[in-house]
Design a protein around this motif. Structure first.
Motif, PDB file in Angstrom:
ATOM      1  N   GLY A 262      -8.412   6.167  -5.646  1.00  0.00           N
ATOM      2  CA  GLY A 262      -8.365   5.243  -6.663  1.00  0.00           C
ATOM      3  C   GLY A 262      -8.072   3.662  -6.379  1.00  0.00           C
ATOM      4  O   GLY A 262      -8.013   3.081  -5.437  1.00  0.00           O
ATOM      5  N   LYS A 263      -7.563   2.853  -7.709  1.00  0.00           N
ATOM      6  CA  LYS A 263      -7.394   1.533  -7.414  1.00  0.00           C
ATOM      7  C   LYS A 263      -5.221   1.535  -6.805  1.00  0.00           C
ATOM      8  O   LYS A 263      -4.525   1.582  -7.923  1.00  0.00           O
ATOM      9  CB  LYS A 263      -6.804   0.799  -8.908  1.00  0.00           C
ATOM     10  CG  LYS A 263      -6.475  -0.680  -8.610  1.00  0.00           C
ATOM     11  CD  LYS A 263      -7.221  -1.329  -9.905  1.00  0.00           C
ATOM     12  CE  LYS A 263      -6.453  -3.081  -9.874  1.00  0.00           C
ATOM     13  NZ  LYS A 263      -6.368  -3.512 -11.209  1.00  0.00           N
TER      14      LYS A 263
ATOM     15  N   ASN B  10      -4.150   3.698  -9.421  1.00  0.00           N
ATOM     16  CA  ASN B  10      -4.130   3.960 -10.804  1.00  0.00           C
ATOM     17  C   ASN B  10      -3.442   3.632 -12.189  1.00  0.00           C
ATOM     18  O   ASN B  10      -3.553   4.016 -12.651  1.00  0.00           O
ATOM     19  CB  ASN B  10      -4.959   5.119 -10.904  1.00  0.00           C
ATOM     20  CG  ASN B  10      -6.263   5.384 -10.320  1.00  0.00           C
ATOM     21  OD1 ASN B  10      -7.015   4.404  -9.499  1.00  0.00           O
ATOM     22  ND2 ASN B  10      -6.237   6.876  -9.445  1.00  0.00           N
TER      23      ASN B  10
ATOM     24  N   GLY C 279      -9.224   1.528  -1.127  1.00  0.00           N
ATOM     25  CA  GLY C 279      -8.934   2.325  -2.392  1.00  0.00           C
ATOM     26  C   GLY C 279      -8.318   4.068  -1.826  1.00  0.00           C
ATOM     27  O   GLY C 279      -8.559   5.080  -2.562  1.00  0.00           O
TER      28      GLY C 279
ATOM     29  N   GLU D 283      -2.194  -0.749  -5.690  1.00  0.00           N
ATOM     30  CA  GLU D 283      -1.629  -2.289  -5.486  1.00  0.00           C
ATOM     31  C   GLU D 283      -0.274  -1.752  -4.804  1.00  0.00           C
ATOM     32  O   GLU D 283       0.095  -0.890  -5.161  1.00  0.00           O
ATOM     33  CB  GLU D 283      -1.303  -2.334  -6.882  1.00  0.00           C
ATOM     34  CG  GLU D 283      -2.137  -2.494  -8.044  1.00  0.00           C
ATOM     35  CD  GLU D 283      -1.716  -2.854  -9.844  1.00  0.00           C
ATOM     36  OE1 GLU D 283      -0.875  -3.455  -9.682  1.00  0.00           O
ATOM     37  OE2 GLU D 283      -2.353  -1.859 -10.277  1.00  0.00           O
TER      38      GLU D 283
ATOM     39  N   ILE E  37      -5.478  -0.821   0.549  1.00  0.00           N
ATOM     40  CA  ILE E  37      -5.637  -1.475  -0.779  1.00  0.00           C
ATOM     41  C   ILE E  37      -7.618  -1.195  -0.836  1.00  0.00           C
ATOM     42  O   ILE E  37      -7.578  -1.555  -2.101  1.00  0.00           O
ATOM     43  CB  ILE E  37      -5.285  -3.255  -0.674  1.00  0.00           C
ATOM     44  CG1 ILE E  37      -3.594  -2.365  -1.164  1.00  0.00           C
ATOM     45  CG2 ILE E  37      -5.864  -3.445  -2.250  1.00  0.00           C
ATOM     46  CD1 ILE E  37      -2.851  -3.650  -1.277  1.00  0.00           C
TER      47      ILE E  37
END
Length: 87
Positions: free
Chosen positions: A80-81, A42, A57, A83, A54
């Motif tokens: 969450g997101k 996030n 999430g 990366e 990924i």
């Protein structure tokens, strides 16, 4: 110096969708850990990630100082997101 950075970047393996720090896991890729990896959840940098996915999430991080009977940290899943990137 830029030439060394370019060759290092081209030698790095692609980051997988699902990666684990635990060498016993089927999602552990030793070649990736030869380079420094960064994880954001996030938008915030996380330094304590043990496993991530990924596409789904989520990341798994240690739950305090709790350990299982084999001495490995107990992990909690945060959603969450996600990366992943090379530093």
């Amino acid at each position: 110096m830029n030439d060394n950075t370019a060759t290092t970047a081209s030698e790095r393996p692609p980051l997988p969708d699902h990666l684990s720090v635990d060498p016993r896991s089927p999602h552990h890729v030793a070649a990736v850990f030869e380079h420094e990896i960064g994880i954001r959840l996030n938008g915030k940098e996380r330094a304590d990630v043990q496993e991530y996915c990924i596409s789904e999430g989520w990341v798994k991080v240690p739950a305090g100082k709790s350990v299982d009977r084999k001495g490995r940290p107990l992990l909690i899943k945060l959603k969450g997101k996600v990366e992943a990137y090379y530093r």
